[in-house]
Design a protein around this motif. Structure first.
Motif, PDB file in Angstrom:
ATOM      1  N   PRO A 112       0.844  -1.196   0.000  1.00  0.00           N
ATOM      2  CA  PRO A 112       0.000   0.000   0.000  1.00  0.00           C
ATOM      3  C   PRO A 112       0.886   1.255   0.000  1.00  0.00           C
ATOM      4  O   PRO A 112       1.964   1.274   0.591  1.00  0.00           O
ATOM      5  N   THR A 113       0.402   2.307  -0.654  1.00  0.00           N
ATOM      6  CA  THR A 113       1.175   3.548  -0.708  1.00  0.00           C
ATOM      7  C   THR A 113       1.125   4.245   0.646  1.00  0.00           C
ATOM      8  O   THR A 113       0.261   3.970   1.491  1.00  0.00           O
ATOM      9  N   TYR A 114       2.043   5.186   0.843  1.00  0.00           N
ATOM     10  CA  TYR A 114       2.094   5.941   2.100  1.00  0.00           C
ATOM     11  C   TYR A 114       0.794   6.716   2.300  1.00  0.00           C
ATOM     12  O   TYR A 114       0.239   6.767   3.402  1.00  0.00           O
ATOM     13  N   ALA A 115       0.289   7.334   1.220  1.00  0.00           N
ATOM     14  CA  ALA A 115      -0.945   8.127   1.310  1.00  0.00           C
ATOM     15  C   ALA A 115      -2.132   7.238   1.701  1.00  0.00           C
ATOM     16  O   ALA A 115      -2.972   7.642   2.510  1.00  0.00           O
ATOM     17  N   SER A 116      -2.189   6.015   1.158  1.00  0.00           N
ATOM     18  CA  SER A 116      -3.316   5.149   1.501  1.00  0.00           C
ATOM     19  C   SER A 116      -3.229   4.702   2.960  1.00  0.00           C
ATOM     20  O   SER A 116      -4.247   4.542   3.635  1.00  0.00           O
ATOM     21  N   LYS A 117      -1.998   4.521   3.482  1.00  0.00           N
ATOM     22  CA  LYS A 117      -1.836   4.191   4.902  1.00  0.00           C
ATOM     23  C   LYS A 117      -2.342   5.336   5.778  1.00  0.00           C
ATOM     24  O   LYS A 117      -3.032   5.120   6.773  1.00  0.00           O
ATOM     25  N   LEU A 118      -1.978   6.579   5.393  1.00  0.00           N
ATOM     26  CA  LEU A 118      -2.434   7.743   6.158  1.00  0.00           C
ATOM     27  C   LEU A 118      -3.956   7.873   6.128  1.00  0.00           C
ATOM     28  O   LEU A 118      -4.582   8.172   7.149  1.00  0.00           O
ATOM     29  N   ARG A 119      -4.567   7.651   4.959  1.00  0.00           N
ATOM     30  CA  ARG A 119      -6.034   7.727   4.855  1.00  0.00           C
ATOM     31  C   ARG A 119      -6.692   6.695   5.754  1.00  0.00           C
ATOM     32  O   ARG A 119      -7.686   6.973   6.418  1.00  0.00           O
ATOM     33  N   ARG A 120      -6.129   5.495   5.786  1.00  0.00           N
ATOM     34  CA  ARG A 120      -6.686   4.444   6.637  1.00  0.00           C
ATOM     35  C   ARG A 120      -6.577   4.830   8.108  1.00  0.00           C
ATOM     36  O   ARG A 120      -7.549   4.699   8.863  1.00  0.00           O
ATOM     37  N   LEU A 121      -5.441   5.336   8.525  1.00  0.00           N
ATOM     38  CA  LEU A 121      -5.256   5.714   9.926  1.00  0.00           C
ATOM     39  C   LEU A 121      -6.142   6.890  10.309  1.00  0.00           C
ATOM     40  O   LEU A 121      -6.686   6.942  11.423  1.00  0.00           O
ATOM     41  N   ASP A 122      -6.318   7.860   9.390  1.00  0.00           N
ATOM     42  CA  ASP A 122      -7.220   8.998   9.667  1.00  0.00           C
ATOM     43  C   ASP A 122      -8.645   8.510   9.864  1.00  0.00           C
ATOM     44  O   ASP A 122      -9.357   8.970  10.767  1.00  0.00           O
ATOM     45  N   GLY A 123      -9.060   7.579   9.014  1.00  0.00           N
ATOM     46  CA  GLY A 123     -10.408   7.021   9.150  1.00  0.00           C
ATOM     47  C   GLY A 123     -10.584   6.311  10.486  1.00  0.00           C
ATOM     48  O   GLY A 123     -11.636   6.421  11.139  1.00  0.00           O
ATOM     49  N   LYS A 124      -9.559   5.600  10.920  1.00  0.00           N
ATOM     50  CA  LYS A 124      -9.627   4.894  12.204  1.00  0.00           C
ATOM     51  C   LYS A 124      -9.710   5.889  13.364  1.00  0.00           C
ATOM     52  O   LYS A 124     -10.449   5.683  14.328  1.00  0.00           O
ATOM     53  N   LYS A 125      -8.962   6.990  13.279  1.00  0.00           N
ATOM     54  CA  LYS A 125      -8.998   8.011  14.339  1.00  0.00           C
ATOM     55  C   LYS A 125     -10.380   8.642  14.417  1.00  0.00           C
ATOM     56  O   LYS A 125     -10.927   8.851  15.502  1.00  0.00           O
ATOM     57  N   GLN A 126     -10.945   8.972  13.236  1.00  0.00           N
ATOM     58  CA  GLN A 126     -12.275   9.584  13.227  1.00  0.00           C
ATOM     59  C   GLN A 126     -13.314   8.637  13.816  1.00  0.00           C
ATOM     60  O   GLN A 126     -14.165   9.040  14.603  1.00  0.00           O
TER      61      GLN A 126
END
Length: 140
Positions: A112-126
């Protein structure tokens, strides 16, 4: 001629049918009438099959392939000989169509790309913050 695919057609002379007694529903009729069908198709000697399709069909056939090279398809689902004949032919055609499909190349694993990892983690935080707001108010 039985058209299997655009490039493969089987001659009816290549198929042999044998009728056997079927088990299952049918009452007294099942003990008297030979309604089940054994359809035999010689894979090794068939001029209708291209060599790559023949090899894939042999691999797909498994236990249905006899030592003589006959592919044996048994149909006993229906109570009438005609419907079982059509069912056996349909099973054979489907098996040949599956063998005619060229194999897919194996999937190449990717990261997975770095950006997709960040999107996943942001979704988990929200999602976590939404769930934490559902709790009872804390003592302040």
């Amino acid at each position: 001629m039985i058209q299997v695919t655009r490039t493969i057609a089987l001659d009816e002379g290549e198929l042999r049918e044998e009728f056997i007694r079927a088990s299952g529903p049918g009452g007294q009729n099942v003990n008297k009438v030979e309604t089940a069908v054994q359809l035999r198709f010689n894979v090794l000697e068939s001029p209708s099959l291209p060599e790559p399709v023949r090899q894939r069909l042999i691999a797909l056939a498994g236990k249905r392939l006899a030592g003589s090279g006959d592919l044996i398809v048994v149909a006993r689902r229906f109570r009438t000989q005609e419907r079982n004949r059509a069912d056996a032919l349909e099973k054979l055609i489907e098996l040949i169509r599956e063998a005619a499909r060229p194999p897919q190349p194996p999937r190449r694993a990717t990261r997975p790309t770095y950006a997709s990892k960040l999107r996943r983690l942001d979704g988990k935080k929200q999602r976590g913050s939404v769930k934490s707001m559902r709790g009872k108010p804390g003592e302040d």
